[in-house]
Write a protein that holds these residues in place. Structure first.
Motif, mmCIF file in Angstrom:
data_model
loop_
_atom_site.group_PDB
_atom_site.id
_atom_site.type_symbol
_atom_site.label_atom_id
_atom_site.label_comp_id
_atom_site.label_asym_id
_atom_site.label_seq_id
_atom_site.Cartn_x
_atom_site.Cartn_y
_atom_site.Cartn_z
ATOM 1 N N ASN A 9 13.742 5.848 -15.644
ATOM 2 C CA ASN A 9 13.647 6.911 -14.639
ATOM 3 C C ASN A 9 13.905 6.394 -13.230
ATOM 4 O O ASN A 9 13.341 6.887 -12.258
ATOM 5 C CB ASN A 9 12.288 7.622 -14.697
ATOM 6 N N MET A 10 14.750 5.385 -13.129
ATOM 7 C CA MET A 10 15.124 4.842 -11.838
ATOM 8 C C MET A 10 15.960 5.880 -11.087
ATOM 9 O O MET A 10 16.813 6.535 -11.700
ATOM 10 C CB MET A 10 15.922 3.561 -12.077
ATOM 11 N N PRO A 11 15.734 6.070 -9.788
ATOM 12 C CA PRO A 11 16.545 7.035 -9.036
ATOM 13 C C PRO A 11 18.042 6.731 -9.146
ATOM 14 O O PRO A 11 18.454 5.572 -9.123
ATOM 15 C CB PRO A 11 16.054 6.856 -7.596
ATOM 16 N N ILE A 54 4.126 -3.986 -12.441
ATOM 17 C CA ILE A 54 3.741 -2.868 -13.303
ATOM 18 C C ILE A 54 2.574 -2.105 -12.681
ATOM 19 O O ILE A 54 2.598 -0.873 -12.571
ATOM 20 C CB ILE A 54 3.364 -3.354 -14.720
ATOM 21 N N ASP A 55 1.549 -2.841 -12.257
ATOM 22 C CA ASP A 55 0.355 -2.216 -11.680
ATOM 23 C C ASP A 55 0.682 -1.369 -10.457
ATOM 24 O O ASP A 55 0.050 -0.340 -10.225
ATOM 25 C CB ASP A 55 -0.681 -3.276 -11.291
ATOM 26 N N ASN A 56 1.659 -1.803 -9.669
ATOM 27 C CA ASN A 56 1.964 -1.111 -8.416
ATOM 28 C C ASN A 56 3.081 -0.074 -8.509
ATOM 29 O O ASN A 56 3.130 0.835 -7.685
ATOM 30 C CB ASN A 56 2.310 -2.136 -7.339
ATOM 31 N N LEU A 57 3.977 -0.204 -9.485
ATOM 32 C CA LEU A 57 5.141 0.681 -9.517
ATOM 33 C C LEU A 57 5.176 1.658 -10.685
ATOM 34 O O LEU A 57 5.853 2.682 -10.600
ATOM 35 C CB LEU A 57 6.429 -0.146 -9.498
ATOM 36 N N HIS A 58 4.479 1.366 -11.777
ATOM 37 C CA HIS A 58 4.495 2.288 -12.918
ATOM 38 C C HIS A 58 3.879 3.623 -12.490
ATOM 39 O O HIS A 58 2.778 3.678 -11.964
ATOM 40 C CB HIS A 58 3.730 1.720 -14.117
ATOM 41 N N GLY A 59 4.625 4.687 -12.695
ATOM 42 C CA GLY A 59 4.146 6.018 -12.341
ATOM 43 C C GLY A 59 4.513 6.468 -10.935
ATOM 44 O O GLY A 59 4.281 7.622 -10.572
ATOM 45 N N ALA A 60 5.088 5.568 -10.146
ATOM 46 C CA ALA A 60 5.489 5.945 -8.784
ATOM 47 C C ALA A 60 6.668 6.913 -8.842
ATOM 48 O O ALA A 60 7.516 6.831 -9.729
ATOM 49 C CB ALA A 60 5.870 4.704 -7.981
ATOM 50 N N ILE A 61 6.695 7.835 -7.901
ATOM 51 C CA ILE A 61 7.800 8.786 -7.796
ATOM 52 C C ILE A 61 8.500 8.494 -6.483
ATOM 53 O O ILE A 61 7.880 8.498 -5.423
ATOM 54 C CB ILE A 61 7.289 10.237 -7.837
ATOM 55 N N ASN A 74 9.779 17.225 -8.251
ATOM 56 C CA ASN A 74 10.939 17.415 -9.118
ATOM 57 C C ASN A 74 11.540 16.098 -9.603
ATOM 58 O O ASN A 74 12.601 16.088 -10.172
ATOM 59 C CB ASN A 74 12.004 18.244 -8.400
ATOM 60 N N LYS A 75 10.868 15.001 -9.421
ATOM 61 C CA LYS A 75 11.353 13.695 -9.860
ATOM 62 C C LYS A 75 10.464 13.166 -10.977
ATOM 63 O O LYS A 75 9.271 13.413 -11.012
ATOM 64 C CB LYS A 75 11.342 12.687 -8.701
ATOM 65 N N LYS A 76 11.080 12.411 -11.882
ATOM 66 C CA LYS A 76 10.295 11.785 -12.949
ATOM 67 C C LYS A 76 9.661 10.509 -12.409
ATOM 68 O O LYS A 76 10.285 9.771 -11.655
ATOM 69 C CB LYS A 76 11.195 11.441 -14.128
ATOM 70 N N PRO A 77 8.443 10.214 -12.841
ATOM 71 C CA PRO A 77 7.816 8.969 -12.396
ATOM 72 C C PRO A 77 8.510 7.750 -13.001
ATOM 73 O O PRO A 77 9.011 7.802 -14.116
ATOM 74 C CB PRO A 77 6.377 9.084 -12.898
#
Length: 105
Positions: A9-11, A54-61, A74-77
């Motif tokens: 789900n990378m931009p 992982i701890d800091n970026l997983h789930g970030a939008i 409207n973006k996937k995490p």
């Protein structure tokens, strides 16, 4: 030990430089690769650095034109996890231990 991460789900607008800039905040990157379909791989110098990412970026939008997390609905995490080769290593290590222990039966 160097550790690989799998990113989903990378931009769309991210290139390798942006990938390195975002993930490089969490440690020394040995290698990175964008493989298309919003997927990338990042190899950190150590397991602890990869875990920090992982701890800091997983789930970030991430917003459309920014390198910073946003609250866009409207973006996937971002999905950041250990690449499958890490699971294979653990599985192989378990098999090796079982094989060694069966020698003594």
């Amino acid at each position: 030990e160097p550790t690989n991460l799998y990113i989903e789900n990378m931009p769309n607008q991210w290139n390798n430089d942006q990938l390195m800039r975002i993930f490089g905040q969490y440690g020394n990157i040995i290698q990175s690769k964008i493989s298309g379909n919003n997927v990338a791989f990042v190899r950190f110098e150590s397991h602890s650095q990869a875990l920090d990412a992982i701890d800091n970026l997983h789930g970030a939008i991430f917003g459309e034109q920014t390198d910073h997390p946003s609250n866009s609905n409207n973006k996937k995490p971002l999905s950041v996890r250990f690449a499958t080769c890490q699971h294979k290593k653990a599985k192989d290590a378990m098999k090796s231990r079982r094989d060694r222990s069966s020698q003594y039966l």
